[in-house]
Every structure is written in structure tokens, then in C-alpha cells.
Design a protein around this motif. Structure first.
Motif, PDB file in Angstrom:
ATOM      1  N   LEU A   5       0.807 -11.982 -30.365  1.00  0.00           N
ATOM      2  CA  LEU A   5       2.129 -12.202 -30.261  1.00  0.00           C
ATOM      3  C   LEU A   5       2.658 -10.647 -30.323  1.00  0.00           C
ATOM      4  O   LEU A   5       3.912  -9.893 -30.367  1.00  0.00           O
ATOM      5  N   ILE A   8       5.385  -9.307 -28.287  1.00  0.00           N
ATOM      6  CA  ILE A   8       7.012 -10.476 -28.000  1.00  0.00           C
ATOM      7  C   ILE A   8       7.939 -10.428 -28.972  1.00  0.00           C
ATOM      8  O   ILE A   8       8.727 -10.464 -29.140  1.00  0.00           O
ATOM      9  N   CYS A   9       6.227 -10.179 -30.460  1.00  0.00           N
ATOM     10  CA  CYS A   9       6.856 -10.319 -31.622  1.00  0.00           C
ATOM     11  C   CYS A   9       7.870  -7.921 -32.186  1.00  0.00           C
ATOM     12  O   CYS A   9       6.400  -8.323 -32.655  1.00  0.00           O
ATOM     13  N   THR A  13       4.444  -6.485 -33.320  1.00  0.00           N
ATOM     14  CA  THR A  13       3.620  -4.913 -32.593  1.00  0.00           C
ATOM     15  C   THR A  13       4.051  -3.846 -33.404  1.00  0.00           C
ATOM     16  O   THR A  13       3.704  -2.796 -33.495  1.00  0.00           O
TER      17      THR A  13
END
Length: 111
Positions: A5, A8-9, A13
């Protein structure tokens, strides 16, 4: 298999960018002023030269700091937070407040 992720998240991140044991402290010191390698090392005496070098390289690669090298003798290199790194300052301030609150909690729970 879990999907990565990163990128994305925002939580994943952030977590991956801040995984280095010393990242937050390095960011704190660089939020105060631009520093040379030895200045950082003096502020972080338990950090080896190799680890500091590796951590700074990773942070530069991730866009959190800027390494400025001056073409002079002796060589001079300075580190400062990038624009993106400076935007992290309110988070550092919030961590300090929360950390102090937790320290107070620990003191009270020992009584």
C-alpha cells in the motif's frame, strides 16, 4: 499475499518513510537548523557514522532532506530539510507534546 500500500495509503506510506530508528531525531535536529554531518553526529552520540550516513542517504533519496556539497578544501557538506521535510514540522511538534504527556503519565503511574 498482501498488496503493498506504499504510495496508496497515507499511513503505510508515512510508516515506511519513517522506519529508520533515527529518522525522527534527525528530522528534529534539521528542523532547528541546517547542519553538517559532524554536528548531527555530536547531537546523536549513540549513532555510528555508518548508520548516520546510511540514514541521511535514505532520507535524501526519499525527498525528506537536501544534501548540499560545496566544492572547497576541506570538503563541506550540509544537510537541511527539503520543502517536504519542513512540512513535517507540525507533526514533530505534535509528537513532542504527546511524548511529554506520556512522560507525565509514566511519572504519575509510578507514584
Amino acid at each position: 499475499m498482501e498488496k503493498d500500500l506504499f504510495g496508496i495509503c497515507p499511513y503505510v506510506t508515512s510508516q515506511k518513510l519513517l522506519t529508520g530508528k533515527w529518522t525522527l531525531l534527525i528530522m528534529y535536529y534539521l528542523s532547528l537548523k541546517t547542519m553538517r554531518f559532524n554536528e548531527l553526529q555530536r547531537n546523536l552520540p549513540n549513532l555510528t557514522q555508518a548508520t548516520l550516513s546510511k540514514q541521511l542517504h535514505m532520507m535524501e533519496k526519499n525527498g525528506l532532506l537536501i544534501r548540499t556539497s560545496y566544492n572547497q578544501i576541506p570538503p563541506k557538506v550540509e544537510y537541511s530539510l527539503s520543502s517536504l521535510g519542513r512540512h513535517f514540522k507540525p507533526v514533530l511538534d505534535a509528537i513532542e507534546v504527546w511524548g511529554n504527556e506520556y512522560i507525565d503519565f509514566l511519572k504519575k503511574s509510578k507514584q
